[in-house]
Design a protein around this motif. Structure first.
Motif, PDB file in Angstrom:
ATOM      1  N   ARG A  31       3.731 -12.048  -5.591  1.00  0.00           N
ATOM      2  CA  ARG A  31       5.162 -11.742  -5.457  1.00  0.00           C
ATOM      3  C   ARG A  31       5.495 -10.282  -5.770  1.00  0.00           C
ATOM      4  NH1 ARG A  31       7.612 -12.348 -10.651  1.00  0.00           N
ATOM      5  NH2 ARG A  31       6.114 -13.133 -12.144  1.00  0.00           N
ATOM      6  N   LEU A  32       4.476  -9.469  -5.956  1.00  0.00           N
ATOM      7  CA  LEU A  32       4.646  -8.089  -6.384  1.00  0.00           C
ATOM      8  C   LEU A  32       5.557  -7.275  -5.470  1.00  0.00           C
ATOM      9  CD1 LEU A  32       3.694  -6.060  -8.520  1.00  0.00           C
ATOM     10  CD2 LEU A  32       1.825  -5.468  -6.981  1.00  0.00           C
ATOM     11  N   PHE A  33       5.453  -7.466  -4.166  1.00  0.00           N
ATOM     12  CA  PHE A  33       6.221  -6.660  -3.216  1.00  0.00           C
ATOM     13  C   PHE A  33       7.491  -7.370  -2.752  1.00  0.00           C
ATOM     14  CE2 PHE A  33       1.906  -5.000  -2.997  1.00  0.00           C
ATOM     15  CZ  PHE A  33       2.141  -3.645  -3.152  1.00  0.00           C
ATOM     16  N   GLN A  44       9.724  -8.774 -10.916  1.00  0.00           N
ATOM     17  CA  GLN A  44       9.075  -7.930 -11.909  1.00  0.00           C
ATOM     18  C   GLN A  44       8.162  -8.805 -12.742  1.00  0.00           C
ATOM     19  OE1 GLN A  44      12.789  -6.345 -13.583  1.00  0.00           O
ATOM     20  NE2 GLN A  44      11.980  -4.328 -13.122  1.00  0.00           N
ATOM     21  N   VAL A  45       7.031  -8.237 -13.115  1.00  0.00           N
ATOM     22  CA  VAL A  45       6.105  -8.939 -13.993  1.00  0.00           C
ATOM     23  C   VAL A  45       6.621  -8.759 -15.410  1.00  0.00           C
ATOM     24  CG1 VAL A  45       3.717  -9.038 -14.775  1.00  0.00           C
ATOM     25  CG2 VAL A  45       4.224  -8.460 -12.400  1.00  0.00           C
ATOM     26  N   GLY A  67      11.793  -1.348  -6.001  1.00  0.00           N
ATOM     27  CA  GLY A  67      10.953  -0.225  -5.588  1.00  0.00           C
ATOM     28  C   GLY A  67       9.792  -0.617  -4.699  1.00  0.00           C
ATOM     29  N   LEU A  68       9.002  -1.602  -5.106  1.00  0.00           N
ATOM     30  CA  LEU A  68       7.845  -1.990  -4.304  1.00  0.00           C
ATOM     31  C   LEU A  68       8.248  -2.723  -3.031  1.00  0.00           C
ATOM     32  CD1 LEU A  68       5.301  -3.019  -7.084  1.00  0.00           C
ATOM     33  CD2 LEU A  68       5.413  -0.885  -5.781  1.00  0.00           C
ATOM     34  N   ALA A  69       9.366  -3.446  -3.072  1.00  0.00           N
ATOM     35  CA  ALA A  69       9.868  -4.094  -1.850  1.00  0.00           C
ATOM     36  C   ALA A  69      10.278  -3.034  -0.829  1.00  0.00           C
ATOM     37  CB  ALA A  69      11.046  -5.004  -2.174  1.00  0.00           C
ATOM     38  N   ILE A  70      10.915  -1.967  -1.296  1.00  0.00           N
ATOM     39  CA  ILE A  70      11.294  -0.880  -0.401  1.00  0.00           C
ATOM     40  C   ILE A  70      10.036  -0.197   0.136  1.00  0.00           C
ATOM     41  CG2 ILE A  70      12.389   1.404  -0.304  1.00  0.00           C
ATOM     42  CD1 ILE A  70      14.491   0.227  -2.281  1.00  0.00           C
ATOM     43  N   CYS A  71       9.049   0.003  -0.709  1.00  0.00           N
ATOM     44  CA  CYS A  71       7.782   0.582  -0.247  1.00  0.00           C
ATOM     45  C   CYS A  71       7.192  -0.262   0.878  1.00  0.00           C
ATOM     46  CB  CYS A  71       6.771   0.678  -1.394  1.00  0.00           C
ATOM     47  SG  CYS A  71       7.130   1.958  -2.606  1.00  0.00           S
ATOM     48  N   ARG A  72       7.180  -1.569   0.678  1.00  0.00           N
ATOM     49  CA  ARG A  72       6.636  -2.471   1.701  1.00  0.00           C
ATOM     50  C   ARG A  72       7.389  -2.326   3.016  1.00  0.00           C
ATOM     51  NH1 ARG A  72       8.116  -8.307   0.916  1.00  0.00           N
ATOM     52  NH2 ARG A  72       9.894  -7.406   1.916  1.00  0.00           N
ATOM     53  N   MET A  86       6.635   2.254   9.333  1.00  0.00           N
ATOM     54  CA  MET A  86       5.756   3.333   9.796  1.00  0.00           C
ATOM     55  C   MET A  86       4.484   2.776  10.441  1.00  0.00           C
ATOM     56  SD  MET A  86       6.167   6.263   6.857  1.00  0.00           S
ATOM     57  CE  MET A  86       6.393   5.277   5.374  1.00  0.00           C
ATOM     58  N   GLY A  87       4.399   1.440  10.591  1.00  0.00           N
ATOM     59  CA  GLY A  87       3.246   0.832  11.251  1.00  0.00           C
ATOM     60  C   GLY A  87       2.045   0.632  10.341  1.00  0.00           C
ATOM     61  N   GLY A  88       2.269   0.687   9.039  1.00  0.00           N
ATOM     62  CA  GLY A  88       1.164   0.523   8.100  1.00  0.00           C
ATOM     63  C   GLY A  88       1.265  -0.767   7.326  1.00  0.00           C
ATOM     64  N   SER A  89       0.448  -0.881   6.302  1.00  0.00           N
ATOM     65  CA  SER A  89       0.494  -2.043   5.418  1.00  0.00           C
ATOM     66  C   SER A  89       0.276  -1.550   3.996  1.00  0.00           C
ATOM     67  CB  SER A  89      -0.577  -3.069   5.794  1.00  0.00           C
ATOM     68  OG  SER A  89      -1.868  -2.514   5.616  1.00  0.00           O
ATOM     69  N   ILE A  90       0.756  -2.353   3.059  1.00  0.00           N
ATOM     70  CA  ILE A  90       0.608  -2.017   1.642  1.00  0.00           C
ATOM     71  C   ILE A  90       0.108  -3.268   0.930  1.00  0.00           C
ATOM     72  CG2 ILE A  90       3.019  -2.580   1.104  1.00  0.00           C
ATOM     73  CD1 ILE A  90       2.961  -0.196  -0.888  1.00  0.00           C
ATOM     74  N   GLU A  91      -0.822  -3.070   0.025  1.00  0.00           N
ATOM     75  CA  GLU A  91      -1.394  -4.221  -0.675  1.00  0.00           C
ATOM     76  C   GLU A  91      -1.930  -3.798  -2.023  1.00  0.00           C
ATOM     77  OE1 GLU A  91      -5.876  -4.306   1.065  1.00  0.00           O
ATOM     78  OE2 GLU A  91      -4.299  -4.788   2.502  1.00  0.00           O
ATOM     79  N   LEU A  92      -2.145  -4.792  -2.860  1.00  0.00           N
ATOM     80  CA  LEU A  92      -2.758  -4.584  -4.158  1.00  0.00           C
ATOM     81  C   LEU A  92      -4.200  -5.013  -4.034  1.00  0.00           C
ATOM     82  CD1 LEU A  92      -2.739  -4.131  -7.225  1.00  0.00           C
ATOM     83  CD2 LEU A  92      -2.004  -6.488  -7.476  1.00  0.00           C
TER      84      LEU A  92
END
Length: 180
Positions: free
Chosen positions: A143-145, A150-151, A163-168, A174-180
């Motif tokens: 659930r991080l993104f 928040q943890v 913040g991380l949801a906006i990053c995602r 931009m056609g990318g992906s974000i992950e932990l």
């Protein structure tokens, strides 16, 4: 800022600095909410233009260095020698994502440091934020993104959980992906 540029007693300076930090936090919360609203409304448009990825990463490191030093941490960059001199993209939004990730890494890291690593891929660049922090429990990683997530933990109460949801959202635009 104006008050801090005048002669102040130690107590007055501490109060003024606290006000400045609080104002900065409030501004970030408002900007996060506005960015999220623009994304949801389909009104946030990327501004693609040529940019220098090395200069962008060095700028992020320069902006984060003070926070790292204040905590006694390192902030390093790991760039390949053969990084393209110019790429096309929204440098402001890429920087926004990297700053958010760097701020989170620094906030939760107590010893050691944070490294911003860049690697070339077949279709662009891969940015990685690597830290020596405590990590994130596996149960919280899924659930991080997500918005407003928040943890639990002492530093994790600061912020909106956006913040991380906006990053995602930005990375996906931009056609990318974000992950932990």
């Amino acid at each position: 800022e104006l008050l801090l540029s005048t002669p102040l007693s130690r107590t007055q300076r501490d109060y003024a600095e606290a006000m400045q930090r609080s104002g900065g936090m409030l501004l970030k919360l408002v900007n996060d909410a506005l960015d999220l609203a623009r994304i949801e409304a389909g009104k946030l448009e990327l501004e693609t233009a040529p940019f220098d990825p090395r200069a962008l990463v060095e700028d992020v490191a320069h902006l984060e260095l003070a926070q790292a030093r204040a905590k006694g941490l390192r902030f390093d960059i790991d760039l390949p020698a053969q990084l393209p001199a110019r790429m096309i993209g929204d440098a402001l939004r890429i920087k926004q994502v990297l700053l958010n990730l760097a701020n989170n890494a620094l906030k939760f890291t107590e010893r050691g440091g944070v490294t911003l690593r860049v690697r070339r891929t077949d279709d662009g660049l891969r940015f990685s934020m690597i830290d020596t922090g405590p990590g994130i429990p596996e149960a919280s990683q899924a659930r991080l993104f997500q918005r407003f997530e928040q943890v639990t933990g002492p530093q994790r109460r600061a912020g909106s959980g956006l913040g991380l949801a906006i990053c995602r959202e930005l990375v996906a635009m931009m056609g990318g992906s974000i992950e932990l």
